[in-house]
Design an enzyme around this catalytic site. Structure first.
Site, short mmCIF file in Angstrom:
data_model
loop_
_atom_site.label_atom_id
_atom_site.label_comp_id
_atom_site.label_asym_id
_atom_site.label_seq_id
_atom_site.Cartn_x
_atom_site.Cartn_y
_atom_site.Cartn_z
N TYR A 172 0.83 -1.20 0.00
CA TYR A 172 0.00 0.00 0.00
C TYR A 172 0.87 1.25 0.00
O TYR A 172 2.06 1.22 0.32
CB TYR A 172 -0.95 0.01 1.20
N CYS A 173 0.24 2.38 -0.38
CA CYS A 173 0.88 3.68 -0.36
C CYS A 173 -0.22 4.73 -0.19
O CYS A 173 -1.35 4.39 0.16
CB CYS A 173 1.71 3.92 -1.62
N THR A 174 0.08 5.98 -0.46
CA THR A 174 -0.88 7.06 -0.20
C THR A 174 -2.13 6.96 -1.07
O THR A 174 -3.25 6.94 -0.58
CB THR A 174 -0.21 8.42 -0.41
N ILE B 177 -4.26 4.50 0.78
CA ILE B 177 -4.79 4.84 2.10
C ILE B 177 -6.01 5.75 1.98
O ILE B 177 -7.00 5.59 2.70
CB ILE B 177 -3.70 5.53 2.94
#
EC number: 1.14.-.-
Length: 350
Positions: free
Chosen positions: A199-201, A228
């Protein structure tokens, strides 16, 4: 031909934005798709965005587009329609709407053509960036968090992870995404039989990272759809527990969106609970660090006594000192090494 770049000073533009009465909406989006002529596409999009009073930062490359922008609320739907009709590849594109938004995230439109929309350092002609892992929606994310065979991998930088992350997620210790990719492969060899969740932003980094992991022999790879931002939005809308802890760092004037009430980071100067990032006010430094209100007052917004003393000097003397420094003293430096050396913070990787 119209001017296709800004010619007004930053100070003037910021003052104009702050004086606006109409609220703005902060939006991020990306798309990996082939752009035959990035410069031509950039110029055409610049005119579309300028006509709609869009501010923000947009990168284009042969591999696609990456954007973080703000749009006047009255023009959001028009923006959406014009973006979707600009290129068939953009039709129906998911737009990530900011979770917390004061409308002051950007005040100028900057659009640049780059080699990649995410600097990945990959130089392997056999790498297929389209062979990505499976998407996970909010409910699936929560189920995976409870699965003992799943390992969550945070593909963001150290300063992002520090203020917020998913429960028990692994941090890949590196200063840049290009450094993280080979480290992720190395660190996860011992978990090759596990379910890898990345996952990332907003999804752009973890999508490419998922393809890189599959390229390196990992078969059970997922990534969170919309990152996110979209996870938190959908979880809240669906009444699901939000399992992200802390704050989501964002790359604009806000520097963060509150996801949960927990404050998991600490002031880099006194150690008090705090997760508010700032840049050192000394123009010869601009180090990104975490500073509580008390230390902000004590150090006048600076990261150290040295920078505080330098900021108090006459402007001419400050400019003279900056001019005499080596070019390696990068403005807005975010590296863990520089943070550690300036603030004497132990490196967790050591």
């Amino acid at each position: 031909m119209p001017v296709l770049h800004n010619r007004i000073s930053n100070d003037e533009l910021k003052a104009k934005m702050l004086a606006e009465s109409e609220p703005r909406t902060t939006i991020s989006f990306y798309k990996y798709f082939t752009i035959a002529s990035p410069q031509q596409t950039r110029d055409a999009l610049y005119q579309v965005f300028t006509a709609l009073d869009v501010f923000g930062r947009v990168y284009l490359a042969y591999e696609g587009i990456n954007a973080q922008i703000s749009v006047p609320q009255s023009k959001v739907e028009t923006f959406r329609q014009q973006l979707y009709t600009f290129d068939p590849a953009l039709d129906g594109l998911r737009l990530n709407i900011a979770l917390e938004d004061d409308g002051k995230s950007f005040w100028v439109l900057r659009m640049k053509v780059r080699d990649r929309i995410v600097a990945d350092g990959i130089d392997d002609p056999s790498f297929d960036a389209s062979n990505v892992g499976d998407y996970l929606k909010a409910a699936d994310v929560n189920a995976m968090l409870d699965d003992p065979d799943a390992v969550f991998i945070d593909m963001r930088n150290h300063y992002e992870y520090e203020v917020g992350h998913f429960e028990n997620a692994l941090e890949i210790p590196a200063d840049t995404f290009r450094e993280q990719l080979p480290k992720a492969v190395e660190m996860l060899r011992e978990h090759a039989d596990k379910k890898i969740v990345m996952y990332c932003t907003g999804g752009i980094r973890c999508e490419k990272a998922s393809a890189w992991m599959k390229h390196n022999g990992f078969n059970k790879v997922w990534h969170i759809e919309g990152g996110i931002i979209e996870y938190a939005r959908r979880a809240r809308a669906q009444g699901l527990p939000v399992r992200f802890i802390g704050k989501n760092f964002v790359f604009d004037e806000r520097m963060g969106e509150r996801i949960s009430d927990e404050v998991i980071a600490h002031c880099h100067q006194c150690g008090a609970p705090c997760d508010s990032h700032t840049n050192c006010k000394n123009d010869g430094c601009h180090l990104l660090f975490i500073q509580c209100p008390q230390c902000a007052s004590k150090f006048n917004g600076c990261c150290s006594e040295q920078c505080c003393e330098e900021l108090a000097l006459p402007e001419e003397e400050q400019r003279r000192r900056r001019a005499g420094r080596e070019n390696g003293n990068k403005i807005f430096n975010k590296s863990r090494g520089r943070l550690n050396s300036k603030l004497s913070i132990p490196d967790p990787a050591e």
